[in-house]
Design a protein around this motif. Structure first.
Motif, PDB file in Angstrom:
ATOM      1  N   GLY A 153      -4.422  -5.241  -0.667  1.00 44.39           N
ATOM      2  CA  GLY A 153      -4.952  -6.352  -1.458  1.00 44.39           C
ATOM      3  C   GLY A 153      -5.749  -5.911  -2.664  1.00 44.39           C
ATOM      4  N   SER A 154      -5.876  -4.595  -2.857  1.00 49.15           N
ATOM      5  CA  SER A 154      -6.641  -4.008  -3.972  1.00 49.15           C
ATOM      6  C   SER A 154      -8.050  -4.573  -4.052  1.00 49.15           C
ATOM      7  CB  SER A 154      -5.910  -4.208  -5.304  1.00 49.15           C
ATOM      8  OG  SER A 154      -4.680  -3.530  -5.296  1.00 49.15           O
ATOM      9  N   GLN A 155      -8.722  -4.557  -2.903  1.00 51.97           N
ATOM     10  CA  GLN A 155     -10.110  -5.001  -2.911  1.00 51.97           C
ATOM     11  C   GLN A 155     -10.927  -4.311  -1.831  1.00 51.97           C
ATOM     12  OE1 GLN A 155      -9.554  -9.247  -2.698  1.00 51.97           O
ATOM     13  NE2 GLN A 155      -9.752  -9.307  -0.494  1.00 51.97           N
ATOM     14  N   PHE A 156     -12.209  -4.207  -2.136  1.00 49.51           N
ATOM     15  CA  PHE A 156     -13.199  -3.758  -1.168  1.00 49.51           C
ATOM     16  C   PHE A 156     -13.774  -5.033  -0.571  1.00 49.51           C
ATOM     17  CE2 PHE A 156     -12.970  -0.443  -4.366  1.00 49.51           C
ATOM     18  CZ  PHE A 156     -12.872   0.702  -3.597  1.00 49.51           C
ATOM     19  N   GLU A 157     -13.992  -5.039   0.738  1.00 49.88           N
ATOM     20  CA  GLU A 157     -14.430  -6.256   1.419  1.00 49.88           C
ATOM     21  C   GLU A 157     -15.656  -5.995   2.272  1.00 49.88           C
ATOM     22  OE1 GLU A 157      -9.863  -7.927   1.978  1.00 49.88           O
ATOM     23  OE2 GLU A 157     -10.978  -7.254   3.739  1.00 49.88           O
ATOM     24  N   LEU A 158     -16.499  -7.008   2.350  1.00 51.40           N
ATOM     25  CA  LEU A 158     -17.626  -7.001   3.271  1.00 51.40           C
ATOM     26  C   LEU A 158     -17.509  -8.259   4.117  1.00 51.40           C
ATOM     27  CD1 LEU A 158     -20.221  -5.635   4.250  1.00 51.40           C
ATOM     28  CD2 LEU A 158     -21.463  -7.035   2.580  1.00 51.40           C
ATOM     29  N   HIS A 159     -17.293  -8.060   5.419  1.00 50.07           N
ATOM     30  CA  HIS A 159     -17.122  -9.170   6.362  1.00 50.07           C
ATOM     31  C   HIS A 159     -18.472  -9.444   7.029  1.00 50.07           C
ATOM     32  CE1 HIS A 159     -12.620  -9.042   6.329  1.00 50.07           C
ATOM     33  NE2 HIS A 159     -12.913  -7.873   5.777  1.00 50.07           N
ATOM     34  N   VAL A 160     -18.963 -10.675   6.854  1.00 49.34           N
ATOM     35  CA  VAL A 160     -20.259 -11.067   7.409  1.00 49.34           C
ATOM     36  C   VAL A 160     -20.136 -12.465   8.013  1.00 49.34           C
ATOM     37  CG1 VAL A 160     -22.702 -11.495   6.911  1.00 49.34           C
ATOM     38  CG2 VAL A 160     -21.474  -9.743   5.612  1.00 49.34           C
ATOM     39  N   ASP A 161     -20.386 -12.583   9.294  1.00 54.68           N
ATOM     40  CA  ASP A 161     -20.408 -13.887   9.975  1.00 54.68           C
ATOM     41  C   ASP A 161     -19.185 -14.753   9.665  1.00 54.68           C
ATOM     42  OD1 ASP A 161     -22.892 -13.196  11.066  1.00 54.68           O
ATOM     43  OD2 ASP A 161     -23.986 -14.059   9.373  1.00 54.68           O
ATOM     44  N   GLY A 162     -18.017 -14.147   9.683  1.00 51.34           N
ATOM     45  CA  GLY A 162     -16.788 -14.889   9.456  1.00 51.34           C
ATOM     46  C   GLY A 162     -16.465 -15.155   7.990  1.00 51.34           C
ATOM     47  N   HIS A 163     -17.252 -14.623   7.070  1.00 52.56           N
ATOM     48  CA  HIS A 163     -17.022 -14.792   5.633  1.00 52.56           C
ATOM     49  C   HIS A 163     -16.723 -13.426   5.020  1.00 52.56           C
ATOM     50  CE1 HIS A 163     -18.575 -18.883   5.892  1.00 52.56           C
ATOM     51  NE2 HIS A 163     -19.573 -18.387   6.605  1.00 52.56           N
ATOM     52  N   VAL A 164     -16.040 -13.441   3.876  1.00 56.30           N
ATOM     53  CA  VAL A 164     -15.671 -12.195   3.213  1.00 56.30           C
ATOM     54  C   VAL A 164     -16.095 -12.226   1.751  1.00 56.30           C
ATOM     55  CG1 VAL A 164     -13.781 -10.633   2.603  1.00 56.30           C
ATOM     56  CG2 VAL A 164     -13.670 -11.943   4.733  1.00 56.30           C
ATOM     57  N   ALA A 165     -16.936 -11.267   1.373  1.00 50.66           N
ATOM     58  CA  ALA A 165     -17.236 -11.008  -0.035  1.00 50.66           C
ATOM     59  C   ALA A 165     -16.312  -9.871  -0.452  1.00 50.66           C
ATOM     60  CB  ALA A 165     -18.698 -10.613  -0.210  1.00 50.66           C
ATOM     61  N   PHE A 166     -15.894  -9.851  -1.714  1.00 52.46           N
ATOM     62  CA  PHE A 166     -14.952  -8.812  -2.123  1.00 52.46           C
ATOM     63  C   PHE A 166     -15.156  -8.385  -3.569  1.00 52.46           C
ATOM     64  CE2 PHE A 166     -12.867 -12.879  -2.887  1.00 52.46           C
ATOM     65  CZ  PHE A 166     -12.375 -12.733  -4.179  1.00 52.46           C
ATOM     66  N   ILE A 167     -14.700  -7.174  -3.836  1.00 48.32           N
ATOM     67  CA  ILE A 167     -14.620  -6.638  -5.188  1.00 48.32           C
ATOM     68  C   ILE A 167     -13.165  -6.261  -5.417  1.00 48.32           C
ATOM     69  CG2 ILE A 167     -15.241  -4.756  -6.767  1.00 48.32           C
ATOM     70  CD1 ILE A 167     -17.906  -4.530  -5.294  1.00 48.32           C
ATOM     71  N   GLU A 168     -12.548  -6.853  -6.428  1.00 45.28           N
ATOM     72  CA  GLU A 168     -11.182  -6.505  -6.784  1.00 45.28           C
ATOM     73  C   GLU A 168     -11.198  -5.230  -7.619  1.00 45.28           C
ATOM     74  OE1 GLU A 168      -9.968 -10.037  -8.867  1.00 45.28           O
ATOM     75  OE2 GLU A 168      -9.394 -11.035  -7.001  1.00 45.28           O
ATOM     76  N   TYR A 169     -10.171  -4.421  -7.441  1.00 41.20           N
ATOM     77  CA  TYR A 169     -10.086  -3.177  -8.201  1.00 41.20           C
ATOM     78  C   TYR A 169      -8.644  -2.836  -8.518  1.00 41.20           C
ATOM     79  CZ  TYR A 169      -8.372  -0.572  -4.113  1.00 41.20           C
ATOM     80  OH  TYR A 169      -7.612  -0.110  -3.068  1.00 41.20           O
TER      81      TYR A 169
END
Length: 100
Positions: free
Chosen positions: A15-31
């Motif tokens: 998916g070309s992204q870095f992800e942080l999974h927290v409490d069922g949610h995902v923050a991401f950085i596309e690269y």
């Protein structure tokens, strides 16, 4: 790219992204990647994670992953650029043309 997948952090290469999974949610950085250079283009955190430090933690973990894997970083995303500007300890992994 080595993916240590700890503390909810994940490298999603397909998916070309870095992800942080927290409490069922995902923050991401596309690269996107060109050789040993990582271009960080967009950061996004869902509403549920905003104001809780998730995006900053994600940037820090992304930069550490880049450093651990020997990459040079181009902070094209304004959030990442502000983060590295506020945290000069990451200057050594920025591309020469992207020094803050």
């Amino acid at each position: 790219m080595k993916n240590n997948n700890k503390d909810g952090f994940k490298v999603n290469e397909s998916g070309s992204q870095f992800e942080l999974h927290v409490d069922g949610h995902v923050a991401f950085i596309e690269y996107y990647r060109e050789g040993e250079k990582l271009f960080l283009t967009h950061t996004e955190a869902p509403e549920a994670l905003r104001g809780k430090g998730a995006a900053a933690k994600l940037v820090q973990m992304t930069l550490q992953c880049a450093k651990d894997n020997g990459f040079t970083v181009m902070p094209l995303c304004s959030y990442v650029a502000k983060y590295v500007n506020d945290h000069p300890e990451w200057a050594d992994i920025l591309s020469e043309g992207y020094r803050m």
